[in-house]
Write an enzyme that holds these catalytic residues in place. Structure first.
Site, PDB file in Angstrom:
ATOM      1  N   THR A   1       4.254   1.874   2.405  1.00 10.42           N
ATOM      2  CA  THR A   1       5.573   1.986   1.779  1.00 10.42           C
ATOM      3  C   THR A   1       6.411   3.062   2.479  1.00 10.42           C
ATOM      4  OG1 THR A   1       4.809   1.184  -0.365  1.00 10.42           O
ATOM      5  CG2 THR A   1       6.789   2.560  -0.376  1.00 10.42           C
TER       6      THR A   1
ATOM      7  N   GLY B   1       0.832  -1.191   0.000  1.00 12.65           N
ATOM      8  CA  GLY B   1       0.000   0.000   0.000  1.00 12.65           C
ATOM      9  C   GLY B   1       0.872   1.248   0.000  1.00 12.65           C
ATOM     10  N   CYS B   2       0.250   2.385  -0.339  1.00 20.21           N
ATOM     11  CA  CYS B   2       1.019   3.628  -0.463  1.00 20.21           C
ATOM     12  C   CYS B   2       1.494   4.121   0.910  1.00 20.21           C
ATOM     13  CB  CYS B   2       0.190   4.687  -1.178  1.00 20.21           C
ATOM     14  SG  CYS B   2      -1.501   4.837  -0.577  1.00 20.21           S
ATOM     15  N   TYR B   3       0.588   4.233   1.880  1.00 19.58           N
ATOM     16  CA  TYR B   3       1.025   4.661   3.215  1.00 19.58           C
ATOM     17  C   TYR B   3       2.052   3.687   3.801  1.00 19.58           C
ATOM     18  CZ  TYR B   3      -2.754   8.186   3.873  1.00 19.58           C
ATOM     19  OH  TYR B   3      -3.580   9.286   3.803  1.00 19.58           O
TER      20      TYR B   3
END
Ligand code: NAP
Length: 345
Positions: A152, A148-150
């Site tokens: 990472t 997921g973006c957060y």
């Protein structure tokens, strides 16, 4: 040259994948899929691709995998998890950008996502696709769960500390700010211009679904179960995530000593940029790149270490990280097709 299918090609991460793959010397896009837009040409949904790449959008069928080497699934969670087994059986490798295969435990997935997992037998073989932590496993994986973006930005900022006796591992606080594209292209009241512009809002406090993903990876590194406080915020900007991470120190540490530890942990990593003391990351300096910028400060008054990371949520937080994983899986140079540099000062 390998052949790829981009599923969810009309979404933000799918379009970013197309932009990256069109410039990749070793990957050819064979199929592009959509849901509500199937049957249209890509340029009807994304006019900037007119005259560049204008394939017809088809419905996602597992059979599309039979003439591809890799399928990128850039779909909402649950949309394709029942199709993945058939794709793998066809001999195709899968990189899933959704959350469906990121959590190792079926029960944890079903609790946080409030839905039944349709292919739980694959959870064990899915590899969490954060190259800085799992590079060797990614190389041979058939199914990669792209992070997921957060998670990472948060995991990359905290990973080097998980084996250190000079931090309190139970004191982690993650404060993250994301651009609006993090919510995808689909219509959503909270991300409309009037709702998101000229303001910053906290959301999902204590309940955000990226929490167990962060805890899973940090716990794996620490060798024991960890809990973190994770507080996401929506920012009036299109792209980028800035995460400010707080952890208490057990003894006095200088910024130089902490940075030297980080340098050692991330030596030879092509996409981690450590900033010198006194410099901190900014989202605009990583936009459209696969970089994660990382800065460190020591607050001597409160005995806390503060780490800040910046990524582009659609790039290192999604699509360029997926291409980095694909490069590893097919033995291409890891940075191939990812050489774009941000231009902001
Ligand atoms: N946005 C980010 O920053 C980000 C970062 C990391 C991970 N992710 C994850 O990546 C995935 C894609 O995110 P996104 O932001 O690109 O989403 P998006 O902009 O909403 O795009 C979703 C895509 O999936 C297609 N689609 C929707 N429902 C479908 C279904 N039932 N069956 C098949 N196709 C379907 C849509 O097609 P139509 O347009 O034709 O309806 C569209 O192409 C999500 O799981 C998201 O959580 C996103």
């Amino acid at each position: 040259m390998i052949k790829a299918c981009v599923a969810g090609a009309t979404g933000y991460t799918g379009l970013e994948l197309i932009r990256l793959l069109l410039q990749h010397p070793n990957i050819q896009i064979k199929h592009v899929t959509a849901d509500s837009n199937k049957g249209k040409r890509l340029s009807e949904v994304c006019p900037s691709l007119t005259g560049v790449f204008d394939q017809e959008l088809v419905a996602l069928e597992p059979g599309l995998a039979s003439d591809c080497d890799v399928v990128f699934l850039a779909l909402p969670h649950t949309a394709s998890m029942d199709k993945v087994p058939e794709m793998l059986q066809a001999g195709c490798r899968v990189i899933d950008l959704s959350a469906d295969f990121r959590l190792h435990e079926q029960e944890v997935y079903e609790t946080w996502y409030q839905t039944k997992h349709q292919s739980p037998e694959l959870l064990e073989q899915a590899v969490y696709g954060l190259p800085e932590l799992h590079r060797e496993k990614i190389k041979t994986a058939k199914l990669v769960a792209n992070p997921g973006c957060y998670p990472t930005g948060a995991i990359l900022g905290l990973a080097p500390l998980m084996q250190c006796d000079w931090v309190h591992l139970d004191s982690v606080i993650i404060d993250s700010k994301s651009g609006v594209s993090g919510a995808g292209r689909k219509l959503n009241t909270g991300t409309q211009f009037c709702e998101a512009n000229e303001g910053v809002s906290a959301y999902g406090l204590t309940t955000h679904r990226h929490t167990p993903e962060i805890e899973q990876e940090l716990s794996g590194l620490a060798g024991k179960n960890l809990s973190v406080v994770f507080s996401p915020h929506l920012m009036p900007m299109t792209r980028g995530i800035l995460s400010t991470l707080y952890i208490s120190l057990t003894k006095e540490m200088s910024v130089e000593a902490v940075l030297s530890h980080f340098q050692n942990f991330y030596r030879d990593e092509p996409f981690i940029r450590l900033l010198p003391p006194g410099q901190y990351p900014a989202t605009q300096r990583v936009v459209r790149s696969n970089f994660c910028d990382l800065g460190v400060a020591v607050d001597k008054r409160t005995n806390r270490l503060i780490i800040a990371t910046a990524i582009d949520n659609l790039m290192k937080g999604a699509s360029s990280q997926a291409v980095q994983n694909c490069n590893l899986m097919f033995d291409f140079p890891e940075t191939e097709g990812l050489e774009g540099v941000p231009v902001f000062p």
